[in-house]
Design a protein around this motif. Structure first.
Motif, PDB file in Angstrom:
ATOM      1  N   UNK A  46     -52.695  23.418 -29.002  1.00  0.00           N
ATOM      2  CA  UNK A  46     -53.052  22.615 -27.839  1.00  0.00           C
ATOM      3  C   UNK A  46     -51.834  21.880 -27.288  1.00  0.00           C
ATOM      4  N   UNK A  47     -51.635  22.024 -25.993  1.00  0.00           N
ATOM      5  CA  UNK A  47     -50.563  21.316 -25.300  1.00  0.00           C
ATOM      6  C   UNK A  47     -51.144  20.013 -24.758  1.00  0.00           C
ATOM      7  N   UNK A  48     -50.509  18.907 -25.038  1.00  0.00           N
ATOM      8  CA  UNK A  48     -51.026  17.601 -24.629  1.00  0.00           C
ATOM      9  C   UNK A  48     -51.136  17.509 -23.114  1.00  0.00           C
ATOM     10  N   UNK A  49     -52.158  16.823 -22.659  1.00  0.00           N
ATOM     11  CA  UNK A  49     -52.383  16.668 -21.225  1.00  0.00           C
ATOM     12  C   UNK A  49     -51.180  16.041 -20.544  1.00  0.00           C
ATOM     13  N   UNK A  50     -50.562  15.049 -21.185  1.00  0.00           N
ATOM     14  CA  UNK A  50     -49.408  14.386 -20.585  1.00  0.00           C
ATOM     15  C   UNK A  50     -48.230  15.339 -20.458  1.00  0.00           C
ATOM     16  N   UNK A  51     -48.066  16.260 -21.409  1.00  0.00           N
ATOM     17  CA  UNK A  51     -47.000  17.262 -21.311  1.00  0.00           C
ATOM     18  C   UNK A  51     -47.265  18.188 -20.126  1.00  0.00           C
ATOM     19  N   UNK A  52     -48.511  18.584 -19.949  1.00  0.00           N
ATOM     20  CA  UNK A  52     -48.862  19.430 -18.803  1.00  0.00           C
ATOM     21  C   UNK A  52     -48.560  18.706 -17.486  1.00  0.00           C
ATOM     22  N   UNK A  53     -48.916  17.421 -17.430  1.00  0.00           N
ATOM     23  CA  UNK A  53     -48.663  16.647 -16.205  1.00  0.00           C
ATOM     24  C   UNK A  53     -47.161  16.552 -15.939  1.00  0.00           C
ATOM     25  N   UNK A  54     -46.375  16.307 -16.988  1.00  0.00           N
ATOM     26  CA  UNK A  54     -44.926  16.259 -16.808  1.00  0.00           C
ATOM     27  C   UNK A  54     -44.391  17.609 -16.343  1.00  0.00           C
ATOM     28  N   UNK A  55     -44.928  18.676 -16.893  1.00  0.00           N
ATOM     29  CA  UNK A  55     -44.509  20.025 -16.513  1.00  0.00           C
ATOM     30  C   UNK A  55     -44.723  20.244 -15.019  1.00  0.00           C
ATOM     31  N   UNK A  56     -45.910  19.910 -14.521  1.00  0.00           N
ATOM     32  CA  UNK A  56     -46.206  20.096 -13.096  1.00  0.00           C
ATOM     33  C   UNK A  56     -45.281  19.229 -12.246  1.00  0.00           C
TER      34      UNK A  56
END
Length: 327
Positions: A46-56
């Motif tokens: 699982x990739x953390x939601x905050x990491x996904x947000x930073x990625x975008x």
């Protein structure tokens, strides 16, 4: 060393190819970035939601203007994207920027309702050219899946949303083998007729070659689907993604799907190496003198950062070349 060689070296050290245009190509290509959705959806950890947000956010800072951010499918089917409702508020600052497009994938009417509740302005539906994949992915026939999409597309258009129609298995299917051009064109044309503002032609297992790509595009345009409403989505399983992209550009396609760092893959083909890497695409496009608006160094740094989060190196050749070059 000659002055030409010196100039060429300075261009390469800046992370840019020498621009040498070819005739007959579009002057600008819009990249439909799928790394945050298609790229991450098959990750087992699982990739953390905050990491996904930073990625975008990093992708947007690199100049990408269309970033597909998540999917509103049931968590049972895609656990990695179960946090869609938590992710979207973290992207509110980007959603407020009119030049940015943040589409999401929706499978059905319920998915659309969830997307509308969160203020999404653009959605995508996901169909198949082949019966086998339609059954495996949607538990429906091709006709039944298209019938399911019809009210979803109509409602979304009534709400003022753009609607993209993904069509998988346009060139080959792991169960059925090569896909006849007429069959793929028929399904793509139906998505267009349903009201999809853009139809993305997917080479899901990466078996297409340039002649096949040209034949499908020609079949579609001859059948009344404008080239401006078509996009292409190639996987690089057999190293053909860039060659196929160039063939599509020569036919007038101006939208190309890609995944930052080459994230993603096909669970049905063990040898699949994932989506066309956005950096590899940008390197080619910039070398052809085609505008993308993307800062290649920033994008490569973003993909290198994401690879660190995932604990493995990026498969993108361009990312590896740019992040390991000498200063």
């Amino acid at each position: 060393m000659t002055s030409d060689a010196t100039d060429h070296g300075s261009v390469l050290s800046a992370g840019l190819p020498m621009a040498v245009p070819m005739p007959g190509l579009p002057g600008h290509v819009r990249i439909h970035e799928v790394g945050a959705r298609d790229g991450l959806q098959n990750e087992k950890s699982t990739v953390a939601t905050e990491v996904k947000a930073q990625f975008v956010h990093r992708l947007a800072e690199a100049g990408l203007t269309t970033i597909e951010v998540t999917s509103f499918v049931h968590p049972t089917w895609v656990p990695q994207l179960a946090d869609a409702a938590e992710l979207m508020p973290r992207l509110a600052d980007l959603a407020a920027r009119p030049e940015l497009r943040l589409p999401v994938l929706v499978p059905n009417g319920r998915g659309l309702e969830r997307a509308l509740e969160l203020g999404v302005r653009e959605i995508a539906v996901f169909g198949s050219s082949t019966e086998s994949f339609a059954r495996a992915n949607l538990n429906r026939t091709v006709a039944e899946s298209l019938a399911m999409f019809e009210p979803v597309v109509a409602r979304a258009r009534d709400e003022g949303l753009r609607v993209r129609g993904y069509l998988s298995m346009c060139f080959g299917d792991p169960w059925e083998g090569p896909v006849p051009v007429a069959r793929a064109a028929r399904a793509a044309r139906r998505l267009y007729e349903l009201g999809c503002t853009e139809v993305s032609l997917g080479d899901t297992i990466g078996v297409a070659t340039p002649g096949h790509v040209v034949a499908l595009l020609d079949e579609l345009t001859a059948g009344g689907v404008p080239i401006g409403h078509l996009a292409v989505h190639f996987h690089d399983t057999y190293g053909q993604a860039l060659a196929n992209t160039l063939a599509a550009l020569q036919r007038g396609v101006g939208v190309v799907d890609a995944s930052a760092g080459g994230l993603g893959g096909c669970p049905y083909a063990k040898s699949a190496t994932g989506n066309l890497a956005t950096e590899d695409l940008v390197w080619m496009l910039h070398g052809l003198g085609i505008e993308t608006g993307v800062d290649l160094d920033r994008l490569s740094a973003t993909s290198a950062w994401m690879a660190e989060q995932l604990g493995r190196p990026s498969p993108s050749r361009t990312v590896r070349a740019l992040t390991h070059r000498e200063p």
